[in-house]
Design a protein around this motif. Structure first.
Motif, PDB file in Angstrom:
ATOM      1  N   LEU A 105      69.771   6.512  24.960  1.00 46.48           N
ATOM      2  CA  LEU A 105      69.364   5.158  23.899  1.00 46.48           C
ATOM      3  C   LEU A 105      67.941   5.394  23.446  1.00 46.48           C
ATOM      4  CD1 LEU A 105      70.428   2.439  22.245  1.00 46.48           C
ATOM      5  CD2 LEU A 105      69.805   1.534  24.835  1.00 46.48           C
ATOM      6  N   PHE A 106      66.867   5.078  24.193  1.00 47.30           N
ATOM      7  CA  PHE A 106      65.955   5.100  24.141  1.00 47.30           C
ATOM      8  C   PHE A 106      65.137   6.385  23.745  1.00 47.30           C
ATOM      9  CE2 PHE A 106      61.140   6.142  25.833  1.00 47.30           C
ATOM     10  CZ  PHE A 106      61.009   4.327  25.477  1.00 47.30           C
ATOM     11  N   SER A 107      65.879   7.444  23.738  1.00 48.31           N
ATOM     12  CA  SER A 107      65.513   8.422  22.733  1.00 48.31           C
ATOM     13  C   SER A 107      65.341   8.110  21.297  1.00 48.31           C
ATOM     14  CB  SER A 107      66.021   9.752  23.769  1.00 48.31           C
ATOM     15  OG  SER A 107      67.080   9.612  23.373  1.00 48.31           O
ATOM     16  N   LEU A 108      66.726   7.644  21.401  1.00 47.05           N
ATOM     17  CA  LEU A 108      67.502   7.820  19.595  1.00 47.05           C
ATOM     18  C   LEU A 108      66.758   6.906  19.329  1.00 47.05           C
ATOM     19  CD1 LEU A 108      70.926   7.575  20.176  1.00 47.05           C
ATOM     20  CD2 LEU A 108      70.237   9.477  19.261  1.00 47.05           C
ATOM     21  N   VAL A 109      65.813   5.548  19.753  1.00 48.79           N
ATOM     22  CA  VAL A 109      65.295   4.522  19.339  1.00 48.79           C
ATOM     23  C   VAL A 109      63.977   5.215  18.758  1.00 48.79           C
ATOM     24  CG1 VAL A 109      64.293   2.235  19.741  1.00 48.79           C
ATOM     25  CG2 VAL A 109      66.393   2.829  20.543  1.00 48.79           C
ATOM     26  N   LEU A 110      63.768   5.756  19.331  1.00 49.60           N
ATOM     27  CA  LEU A 110      62.353   6.351  19.363  1.00 49.60           C
ATOM     28  C   LEU A 110      62.311   7.373  18.094  1.00 49.60           C
ATOM     29  CD1 LEU A 110      60.316   7.747  22.993  1.00 49.60           C
ATOM     30  CD2 LEU A 110      59.922   5.660  21.053  1.00 49.60           C
ATOM     31  N   LEU A 111      63.016   8.121  18.581  1.00 48.12           N
ATOM     32  CA  LEU A 111      63.520   9.196  17.114  1.00 48.12           C
ATOM     33  C   LEU A 111      63.710   8.078  15.653  1.00 48.12           C
ATOM     34  CD1 LEU A 111      65.854  11.935  18.378  1.00 48.12           C
ATOM     35  CD2 LEU A 111      63.559  11.964  18.145  1.00 48.12           C
ATOM     36  N   VAL A 112      64.367   6.970  15.843  1.00 51.64           N
ATOM     37  CA  VAL A 112      64.598   6.485  14.511  1.00 51.64           C
ATOM     38  C   VAL A 112      63.681   5.541  14.397  1.00 51.64           C
ATOM     39  CG1 VAL A 112      66.459   4.079  13.878  1.00 51.64           C
ATOM     40  CG2 VAL A 112      67.265   6.223  15.512  1.00 51.64           C
ATOM     41  N   ALA A 113      62.258   4.863  15.305  1.00 56.86           N
ATOM     42  CA  ALA A 113      61.615   4.022  14.984  1.00 56.86           C
ATOM     43  C   ALA A 113      60.383   5.404  14.249  1.00 56.86           C
ATOM     44  CB  ALA A 113      60.736   4.097  16.552  1.00 56.86           C
TER      45      ALA A 113
ATOM     46  N   ASP B 110      46.818  -9.570  15.034  1.00 52.04           N
ATOM     47  CA  ASP B 110      46.729  -8.639  15.770  1.00 52.04           C
ATOM     48  C   ASP B 110      46.502  -6.901  15.531  1.00 52.04           C
ATOM     49  OD1 ASP B 110      49.995  -7.458  17.228  1.00 52.04           O
ATOM     50  OD2 ASP B 110      49.397  -5.723  15.399  1.00 52.04           O
ATOM     51  N   ALA B 111      45.233  -6.454  16.614  1.00 52.23           N
ATOM     52  CA  ALA B 111      45.260  -5.454  16.726  1.00 52.23           C
ATOM     53  C   ALA B 111      45.785  -3.825  16.216  1.00 52.23           C
ATOM     54  CB  ALA B 111      44.419  -4.664  17.877  1.00 52.23           C
ATOM     55  N   ALA B 112      47.157  -3.855  16.604  1.00 50.89           N
ATOM     56  CA  ALA B 112      48.006  -2.800  16.094  1.00 50.89           C
ATOM     57  C   ALA B 112      48.289  -2.767  14.234  1.00 50.89           C
ATOM     58  CB  ALA B 112      49.774  -2.898  16.331  1.00 50.89           C
TER      59      ALA B 112
ATOM     60  N   ILE C  58      54.060   4.398  21.116  1.00 51.22           N
ATOM     61  CA  ILE C  58      55.422   3.970  22.302  1.00 51.22           C
ATOM     62  C   ILE C  58      55.214   2.899  22.936  1.00 51.22           C
ATOM     63  CG2 ILE C  58      56.270   4.597  24.726  1.00 51.22           C
ATOM     64  CD1 ILE C  58      55.483   7.551  24.319  1.00 51.22           C
ATOM     65  N   ALA C  59      54.093   1.942  22.919  1.00 47.61           N
ATOM     66  CA  ALA C  59      53.398   0.492  23.442  1.00 47.61           C
ATOM     67  C   ALA C  59      54.593   0.143  22.513  1.00 47.61           C
ATOM     68  CB  ALA C  59      52.818   0.197  23.564  1.00 47.61           C
ATOM     69  N   GLN C  60      54.286   0.077  20.980  1.00 48.06           N
ATOM     70  CA  GLN C  60      54.149  -0.504  19.578  1.00 48.06           C
ATOM     71  C   GLN C  60      56.072  -0.459  19.676  1.00 48.06           C
ATOM     72  OE1 GLN C  60      51.885   0.006  16.241  1.00 48.06           O
ATOM     73  NE2 GLN C  60      49.919   1.099  17.457  1.00 48.06           N
ATOM     74  N   ILE C  61      55.868   0.170  19.546  1.00 46.56           N
ATOM     75  CA  ILE C  61      57.523   0.812  19.389  1.00 46.56           C
ATOM     76  C   ILE C  61      58.681  -0.060  20.621  1.00 46.56           C
ATOM     77  CG2 ILE C  61      59.698   2.603  19.373  1.00 46.56           C
ATOM     78  CD1 ILE C  61      58.025   4.088  17.937  1.00 46.56           C
ATOM     79  N   SER C  62      57.779   0.346  21.729  1.00 46.55           N
ATOM     80  CA  SER C  62      58.966  -0.280  22.546  1.00 46.55           C
ATOM     81  C   SER C  62      58.674  -1.786  22.728  1.00 46.55           C
ATOM     82  CB  SER C  62      58.597  -0.009  24.292  1.00 46.55           C
ATOM     83  OG  SER C  62      58.535   1.495  24.105  1.00 46.55           O
TER      84      SER C  62
ATOM     85  N   ILE D 252      47.240  -0.700  23.359  1.00 50.30           N
ATOM     86  CA  ILE D 252      47.907  -1.322  22.397  1.00 50.30           C
ATOM     87  C   ILE D 252      45.935  -1.191  21.909  1.00 50.30           C
ATOM     88  CG2 ILE D 252      47.246  -2.257  19.990  1.00 50.30           C
ATOM     89  CD1 ILE D 252      50.596  -2.494  20.520  1.00 50.30           C
ATOM     90  N   LEU D 253      45.115  -2.170  23.398  1.00 54.29           N
ATOM     91  CA  LEU D 253      43.198  -2.335  22.792  1.00 54.29           C
ATOM     92  C   LEU D 253      42.775  -1.479  23.209  1.00 54.29           C
ATOM     93  CD1 LEU D 253      43.110  -6.223  23.645  1.00 54.29           C
ATOM     94  CD2 LEU D 253      42.786  -5.084  21.693  1.00 54.29           C
ATOM     95  N   ALA D 254      43.387  -0.567  23.729  1.00 59.07           N
ATOM     96  CA  ALA D 254      42.407   1.033  24.800  1.00 59.07           C
ATOM     97  C   ALA D 254      42.527   2.303  23.299  1.00 59.07           C
ATOM     98  CB  ALA D 254      43.116   1.182  25.965  1.00 59.07           C
ATOM     99  N   GLU D 255      43.689   2.021  22.168  1.00 53.76           N
ATOM    100  CA  GLU D 255      43.935   3.099  22.280  1.00 53.76           C
ATOM    101  C   GLU D 255      42.672   2.932  20.837  1.00 53.76           C
ATOM    102  OE1 GLU D 255      44.685   4.461  17.916  1.00 53.76           O
ATOM    103  OE2 GLU D 255      45.135   2.582  18.698  1.00 53.76           O
TER     104      GLU D 255
END
Length: 514
Positions: free
Chosen positions: A27-35, A148-150, A290-294, A87-90
């Motif tokens: 499920l996680f991999s599919l969500v990442l690919l869709v994102a 929002d930083a992102a 990854i952090a934003q998507i999750s 996100i702030l670090a990036e």
């Protein structure tokens, strides 16, 4: 232990079996690919990607096609904090100090005094127009007053704004999470504060601790990584990200602002010319995605669309107060003393984008069982969706209408350094960009310090060893070897020629030893 107790403990234990882990990973991999595909769609359509991620979460939720039941606000808050740190670090690692340095005083005032003004205006509007009590009104004002930083970082990479404005927006979005988190926690745990000076003192104290921790961890980390050669290039990005997380944890454990410590530490590390800098920023950017998507998907799962109906009108009312009154008032009152033109203030007012930060902060009252917290969360969620949908895609149009753009802005010369531990030297990789004044310069005209030399040029897919009279061209990739003693001087010289051409250091009447 009796068997009955063991069975009861196993029944309570939320253990994950290998089979369940397989399903979760699928499920996680599919969500990442869709994102990832959604990012491509958003870049073409102008639709903010965060809305697509939230939509994925809603679709996977209990009322969607996924039928996943998730209502743990406390877990959402904890994981949301962790995602905001990344996100702030990036954002800090990708921000150039030369861009934001002139804007730091204005950004600091806007992120503190401006935030307080915005909180007050939104709270008054929410109390008068929606009938919310003062505690909920203050919480609403605090939650939605943070840019929002992102969202800001992603939009600024598509909108060519002058560096003074983009730097101000980046610095503000990096700074203002800290005071807002302090205010939301204060209002959620104790309600309206009777002694306003105590609250101000708390905010100032936590920000001061965050600044000190960020400076200490950032400077010590940069000093260490510049002088210690790690056995693998892949360890540098891990070390840098670990330092930013260390700054957050250290600041938070010392009762300071961990978010501010994270951003300052990342800002120092990102501008310290560390080895493998581009690779580090690429690694951090991937973690931030990854952090934003999750985070967005998880926030979408937390939402219950069936309870949203009563929050539509309050969300629109509070959003209009925020966009048309609170944000412009905070920008006008705080930035006018810095002699920023009114049309630039208008753009800064419209560019105060909201994203996942307000939604994450809206979980704090829910966790603390504040009366009306559920309605507040729904209001914030709808506000962010509606006004992000309006502000994000229209920001480029507003910039053009106000005649504010900087399409000719050139990036700084990118130099990647790899230490050669046993050889006591450094390998510098330099790319000659299309606007670099390195183009047309002969090798001997670089006047690199003794102990540094251009050893290889890659041009049109072919590599060769240059001679003293070899002419550099746009698109060339250079390999420069420098000893430890002259590494910094060689890099400074390359950047000087990139900006000033072959006569850099001569026209000013000063022949600085690089």
């Amino acid at each position: 232990m009796p068997s009955g107790k063991r069975q009861a403990q196993r029944a309570r234990c939320p253990c994950v079996s290998v089979h369940r882990l397989d399903l979760l990973l699928l499920l996680f991999s599919l969500v990442l690919l869709v994102a990832v595909a959604a990012v491509r769609l958003s870049s073409r359509s102008g639709l903010p990607s965060l809305l697509l991620y939230l939509g994925i979460g809603v679709l996977l939720g209990h009322d969607g096609i996924g039928s996943i039941t998730f209502d743990n606000a406390e877990l959402t808050q904890v994981l949301g904090y962790a995602a905001l740190v990344v996100i702030l670090a990036e954002g800090g690692l990708g921000t150039r100090w030369t861009d934001i340095r002139p804007a730091v005083p204005a950004a600091a005032v806007l992120a503190t005094v401006g935030t307080a003004i915005s909180v007050g205006v939104v709270a008054i509007g929410a109390h008068l127009f929606t009938g919310a009590d003062w505690r909920v009104s203050l919480l609403l004002g605090a939650v939605v007053s943070s840019t929002d930083a992102a969202a800001v970082f992603s939009v600024l990479r598509r909108v060519p704004l002058p560096s003074r404005l983009s730097g101000l927006l980046e610095a503000e979005s990096g700074f203002n999470d800290a005071p807002v988190v302090i205010l939301v926690v204060a209002f959620a745990t104790s309600g309206p504060v009777d002694s306003w000076y105590v609250l101000i003192g708390t905010v100032v104290g936590e920000l001061a601790v965050g600044i000190v921790v960020g400076l200490v961890v950032g400077r010590l980390g940069a000093l260490t990584l510049r002088h210690v050669a790690l056995p693998s290039s892949g360890l540098y990005p891990i070390a840098v990200v670990a330092l930013t997380i260390l700054a957050y944890a250290g600041g938070a454990l010392l009762d300071g602002s961990g978010f501010l410590a994270t951003y300052i530490c990342a800002l120092l590390l990102g501008n310290a010319r560390l080895p493998h800098g581009p690779a580090t920023r690429g690694f951090a950017e991937g973690l931030a995605w990854i952090a934003q998507i999750s985070m967005f998907v998880m926030l979408g799962l937390l939402v219950n669309p069936r309870t949203m109906g009563d929050a539509i009108v309050p969300a629109l009312v509070v959003g209009l107060v925020l966009v048309l009154a609170a944000r412009p008032a905070s920008v006008l009152l705080t930035l006018t003393p810095f002699r920023i033109a009114l049309r630039e203030q208008a753009l800064l007012s419209w560019a105060g984008l909201r994203g996942a930060v307000p939604i994450v902060l809206a979980t704090i009252p829910v966790v603390h069982n504040v009366p009306g917290a559920g309605q507040l969360f729904n209001t914030v969620f709808l506000l962010v969706v509606v006004f992000t949908l309006i502000q994000g895609p229209t920001l480029p149009w507003v910039a053009r209408a106000l005649r504010i753009s900087d399409s000719a802005h050139a990036d700084d010369l990118e130099v990647e350094s790899a230490p050669l531990d046993r050889l006591q030297g450094h390998l510098l990789s330099v790319s000659v960009g299309p606007e670099s004044r390195l183009g047309g310069v002969e090798i001997h005209e670089l006047r690199l310090p003794k102990g540094a030399a251009v050893t290889l040029i890659v041009r049109d897919g072919e590599s060769f060893v240059p001679g003293p009279t070899t002419l550099l061209r746009h698109g060339d990739d250079l390999l420069v070897v420098a000893t430890d003693q002259v590494r910094d001087r060689a890099e400074r010289r390359l950047r000087a020629v990139d900006r000033g051409g072959k006569l850099a250091g001569w026209l000013s009447g000063s022949r600085t030893e690089y």
